[in-house]
Structures are given as C-alpha cells and as structure tokens.
Design a protein around this motif. Structure first.
Motif, mmCIF file in Angstrom:
data_model
loop_
_atom_site.group_PDB
_atom_site.id
_atom_site.type_symbol
_atom_site.label_atom_id
_atom_site.label_comp_id
_atom_site.label_asym_id
_atom_site.label_seq_id
_atom_site.Cartn_x
_atom_site.Cartn_y
_atom_site.Cartn_z
ATOM 1 N N MET A 8 0.822 -1.180 0.000
ATOM 2 C CA MET A 8 0.000 0.000 0.000
ATOM 3 C C MET A 8 0.873 1.253 0.000
ATOM 4 N N LEU A 9 0.447 2.231 -0.755
ATOM 5 C CA LEU A 9 1.191 3.474 -0.907
ATOM 6 C C LEU A 9 0.527 4.595 -0.110
ATOM 7 N N ALA A 10 1.295 5.570 0.292
ATOM 8 C CA ALA A 10 0.784 6.686 1.092
ATOM 9 C C ALA A 10 0.131 7.733 0.193
ATOM 10 N N ILE A 11 -0.918 7.292 -0.528
ATOM 11 C CA ILE A 11 -1.665 8.172 -1.428
ATOM 12 C C ILE A 11 -3.153 7.851 -1.333
ATOM 13 N N THR A 12 -3.946 8.787 -1.813
ATOM 14 C CA THR A 12 -5.369 8.566 -2.060
ATOM 15 C C THR A 12 -5.595 8.839 -3.538
ATOM 16 N N VAL A 13 -6.344 7.965 -4.190
ATOM 17 C CA VAL A 13 -6.704 8.157 -5.592
ATOM 18 C C VAL A 13 -8.190 8.500 -5.639
ATOM 19 N N VAL A 14 -8.517 9.575 -6.370
ATOM 20 C CA VAL A 14 -9.905 9.995 -6.551
ATOM 21 C C VAL A 14 -10.225 9.882 -8.034
ATOM 22 N N THR A 15 -11.371 9.267 -8.343
ATOM 23 C CA THR A 15 -11.784 9.090 -9.738
ATOM 24 C C THR A 15 -12.850 10.110 -10.113
ATOM 25 N N GLU A 16 -13.105 10.233 -11.408
ATOM 26 C CA GLU A 16 -14.107 11.185 -11.889
ATOM 27 C C GLU A 16 -15.485 10.909 -11.294
ATOM 28 N N ASP A 17 -15.824 9.658 -11.082
ATOM 29 C CA ASP A 17 -17.145 9.325 -10.543
ATOM 30 C C ASP A 17 -17.200 9.391 -9.013
#
Length: 111
Positions: A1-10
């Motif tokens: 797991m990486l220290a990021i958050t991914v946000v998608t268009e939906d």
C-alpha cells in the motif's frame, strides 16, 4: 500500500491504493465518467498532486508540487509511461519528479 489517495471522476476514493490499483485505474481510463484520476499524498498536502486525463486520445499527465510555478504536464500516447510516472510519484521516487529523466515535463501555464 502506498501513502496516497486516488480519486476518480465518478467520486470513488482509494485510500492507500496499491501499485496494482493505479495500473488498473489508468488502464480503465477513457470511458464515460472515468476520464481522470487524481493522486494526493497521505496526509494530504495543499497543492501537491498528480493527475491524468484521458478521453480516448493522448494522456495528459500533470504534476504539482506547490504553487502555479511548480505545476508541470506531459502528453503521453500510451498508459504504460503514465502508470510508471504515477507509481514513481506515489513511492516518492525521483522518477516522479518533473526535473528528473523520463517524460519531458513542461510548465502547465494557468489558463
């Protein structure tokens, strides 16, 4: 797991996403309601992100590390270098830095 958050268009959010999550999300770009992704650090840092836009043509990859003078972009024609750059950025490796070798980043002038 990486220290990021991914946000998608939906509006979906992937907190502490994996490299496989990034690859799968980038590979799926280009469909309706799935044309961009935004990666943010955990914890969130103001004006620090990487994002990609793809609607079936080229991939526009942008990287920001602070103010508008630290906002860069590169146009890529396949998902592989996008995945590599986003993964390197998520790992906080030099390859995700616009000043490092790899994709030829240019300053993204504000519109």
């Amino acid at each position: 797991m990486l220290a990021i958050t991914v946000v998608t268009e939906d509006g979906r959010r992937f907190v502490r996403a994996s490299e496989e999550d990034i690859a799968g999300l980038v590979d799926g770009l280009g469909r309706r309601n799935h044309r961009f992704l935004i990666l943010q650090r955990v914890p969130d840092l103001p004006d620090v992100f990487m994002q990609v836009w793809h609607d079936g043509g080229d991939y526009t990859l942008e990287h920001r590390e602070g103010g508008a003078d630290r906002h860069f972009q590169v146009i890529l024609d396949t998902p592989e270098p996008v995945i590599a750059a986003m993964t390197a950025w998520a790992r906080q490796e030099e390859a995700g830095d616009p000043c490092s070798p790899g994709p030829r980043w240019t300053w993204a002038r504000p519109s």
